[in-house]
Design an enzyme around this catalytic site. Structure first.
Site, short mmCIF file in Angstrom:
data_model
loop_
_atom_site.label_atom_id
_atom_site.label_comp_id
_atom_site.label_asym_id
_atom_site.label_seq_id
_atom_site.Cartn_x
_atom_site.Cartn_y
_atom_site.Cartn_z
N ARG A 72 0.86 -1.19 0.00
CA ARG A 72 0.00 0.00 0.00
C ARG A 72 0.90 1.24 0.00
O ARG A 72 1.95 1.26 0.67
CB ARG A 72 -0.88 0.03 1.26
CG ARG A 72 -1.99 -1.00 1.29
CD ARG A 72 -3.09 -0.70 0.26
NE ARG A 72 -4.17 -1.67 0.32
CZ ARG A 72 -4.30 -2.72 -0.49
NH1 ARG A 72 -3.41 -2.93 -1.46
NH2 ARG A 72 -5.33 -3.54 -0.37
N HIS A 115 -1.02 0.34 -9.83
CA HIS A 115 -1.63 -0.73 -9.03
C HIS A 115 -2.06 -1.91 -9.92
O HIS A 115 -3.22 -2.34 -9.89
CB HIS A 115 -2.82 -0.16 -8.23
CG HIS A 115 -3.10 -0.92 -6.96
ND1 HIS A 115 -3.46 -0.31 -5.77
CD2 HIS A 115 -3.08 -2.24 -6.68
CE1 HIS A 115 -3.66 -1.22 -4.83
NE2 HIS A 115 -3.42 -2.41 -5.36
#
Ligand code: GLV
Length: 299
Positions: free
Chosen positions: A214, A262
């Site tokens: 993250r 991502h």
């Protein structure tokens, strides 16, 4: 058992179709701003990525939250009542996809591909030393993702050390002994901002960071300073604190930092729907869904 789809930014329809392909009558409600409290009053489950602000507090009958991914950090909001169970997707194919991405970025750095690409632009045929097989990689996180990453890195010849709170190694010693550090940690209050000026300074000069976990694990201005000052050779960031990364974010312009949106790996909607429907059937039978997370631990 009505389920609210909170999959934004992924399209809810994609998940609705996948779920209905397995269990056609499963009642689903796609979230949209402006949904009335009466429509939310009988929602018992959520399939989602993140809670829009205030929505968790408007679901009085909620029993179960199923994440559409491996990480549940955006779903563990403080308004979630304690009895609500939270589960995640456990997908070996996703873990292998992440590992493949890490190997790609680790080899790219260790085999100096950016150096050769720059040389090619100058028509310069110069051999550099090859050190990849002696490269030490520290993998932070030894869960499903971290283990798969470690296995695949070892398979191509890297020397790998795994780090977790229980691995018996201290974080400073793993960081200090790694030419490449991979962040594969869950995001929790304990790991948020873990990679900051202090910890990045423990990594050896010329080392490299790969983050597939993250964005919030990394204090981005500190990373930018570490790369711009030449302490770190660079970083591959598949995740960023702000996603999508705004066009004016300073991360875009740092030589040595590679940004990807991502994409390291994602479970297919079908796999997610299968695991969700399995959990939904468990609840219908009065059993606990699989792959529950420990809400207190955060993963
Ligand atoms: C992706 O980031 C996931 O949590 O699965």
């Amino acid at each position: 058992m009505k389920t609210l789809l909170l999959t934004h930014p992924l399209p809810a329809k994609m998940f609705a179709d996948a779920v209905h392909g397995i269990e056609p009558k499963l009642p689903l409600l796609e979230y949209r701003p402006g949904l009335a409290d009466t429509e939310l009053a009988d929602v018992e489950a959520v399939l989602g990525w993140r809670f829009p602000e205030g929505v968790a507090a408007r679901l009085p009958r909620l029993r179960w939250v199923c994440a559409v991914g491996a990480g549940v950090d955006k779903l563990l909001v403080p308004e979630l009542p304690p009895p609500v169970r939270v589960s995640r997707i456990v997908d070996a194919e996703q873990a292998d996809g992440i590992a493949q991405f890490v190997v790609l970025m680790a080899l790219r750095h260790a085999r100096k591909l950016p150096v050769y690409e720059a040389q090619q632009r100058k028509r310069q045929w110069t051999r550099q030393a090859i050190g990849a097989l002696r490269c030490h990689v520290g993998v932070l996180g030894t869960g499903a993702m971290g283990s798969s990453v470690a296995r695949m890195l070892q398979a191509v010849g890297f020397q790998v050390t795994g780090y977790s709170r229980h691995s018996g190694q201290s974080l400073p010693s793993v960081l200090g002994g790694s030419d490449i550090v991979v962040c594969a940690l869950p995001l929790t209050p304990q790991t948020q901002g873990l990679l900051d000026a202090k910890t990045l300074a423990l990594m050896p000069r010329g080392s490299y960071l790969i983050n597939i976990a993250r964005g919030a694990h990394v204090v981005e201005p500190d990373l930018i300073d570490a790369v711009r000052s030449g302490h770190l050779a660079g970083a591959a960031l598949d995740v960023q604190q702000h996603e999508p990364l705004p066009a004016d974010d300073p991360l875009w312009d740092v030589p040595g930092i590679t940004i990807t949106p991502h994409i390291a790996a994602q479970s297919s909607p079908h796999t997610i729907a299968l695991q969700f429907v399995q959990g939904w059937r468990c609840l219908q039978r009065g059993e606990a869904p699989h792959n529950l997370v420990d809400r207190a631990r955060g993963y």
